[in-house]
Design a protein around this motif. Sequence first.
Motif, mmCIF file in Angstrom:
data_model
loop_
_atom_site.group_PDB
_atom_site.id
_atom_site.type_symbol
_atom_site.label_atom_id
_atom_site.label_comp_id
_atom_site.label_asym_id
_atom_site.label_seq_id
_atom_site.Cartn_x
_atom_site.Cartn_y
_atom_site.Cartn_z
ATOM 1 N N LYS A 138 0.881 -1.228 -0.054
ATOM 2 C CA LYS A 138 0.032 -0.032 0.190
ATOM 3 C C LYS A 138 0.870 1.209 0.132
ATOM 4 O O LYS A 138 0.221 2.376 -0.216
ATOM 5 C CB LYS A 138 -1.006 0.216 1.159
ATOM 6 N N LEU A 139 2.232 1.027 0.175
ATOM 7 C CA LEU A 139 3.100 2.287 0.047
ATOM 8 C C LEU A 139 3.875 2.207 -1.041
ATOM 9 O O LEU A 139 4.984 2.854 -1.032
ATOM 10 C CB LEU A 139 4.071 2.134 1.587
ATOM 11 N N LEU A 198 2.516 7.100 -2.622
ATOM 12 C CA LEU A 198 0.993 7.031 -2.123
ATOM 13 C C LEU A 198 -0.018 7.421 -3.178
ATOM 14 O O LEU A 198 0.284 8.496 -3.780
ATOM 15 C CB LEU A 198 0.694 7.600 -0.979
ATOM 16 N N GLU A 255 -5.543 6.204 5.857
ATOM 17 C CA GLU A 255 -4.599 5.164 5.858
ATOM 18 C C GLU A 255 -4.530 4.289 6.894
ATOM 19 O O GLU A 255 -4.240 3.019 6.836
ATOM 20 C CB GLU A 255 -3.142 6.171 5.964
#
Length: 261
Positions: free
Chosen positions: A19-20, A51, A254
């Motif tokens: 996800k990063l 991101l 997040e």
Amino acid sequence: MNNSDTNFSNQLPFEQLAKLGLDREKVEKLPQEVKEKLINGEVTPLMEVTLPAGNGMVISLPLKLQLAADKDGNPTLIAYPVQRELSVDRNNELRLSQQELDALRRGDVLQKAIDINGEKTQQYLQLDPETKSIIHRRITEVQIEQKLKDMEKVNDIELGSQQKQQAREGKPVELSVGGEKVSVGIDLKEPQGFKVVKGDLKEWERQQKLRYDEQHPEYLGLVMTDKNRWEYQKVVENDSKERAISLDPTQKEERKSGLKR
């Protein structure tokens, strides 16, 4: 977060890392010393990640990463992004008073009971000067008392009860070893959670008050280059600090996605 029993080598949370923008291939290509810090639950050096920002755009963000175990023992990814000031949301989560905030800004280490993944534990808190994020670690995972006992035994010295109490509270203590002054205290940026400085408490304070960002207009961090390898490059300037701050409104999103701040 880090002790001799903490090792996530066989259970890295690749889904959270992805996800990063850190897929398995990029993680595997990290320098060995950085991978070791990650799997041992230590704070990594600065690295640049990407991101999604909506409309097909991405944002490059310099941050540090750390793995911690949740209450079930599963690895949780913690991100420490570069920011100008301590996050207000983060302050509220940790229930920090103004006095505690001022102490952290001075470079002091605090001892406080905080809620981590639904479990309230006694932790040491320290401000990371590069990212302006708060690093925390369970008190039981920082073996400073054992270090002091070892130093007493090896150097045939004896600490007073007040010095031992100061060390437990996160305050540095000064020893006389072989006719020379040595200071020992908590520093969560160190792998073992504490460090030993040659010199008295004034020297300790001098080193602790040094602010990396006051001496350097930019930071070096790991960047994935066009050559598909990690290299140390300039990752933080004034404009990138602004980008980091602009992400504040998305922090809750997040957290929902599995990243812990």
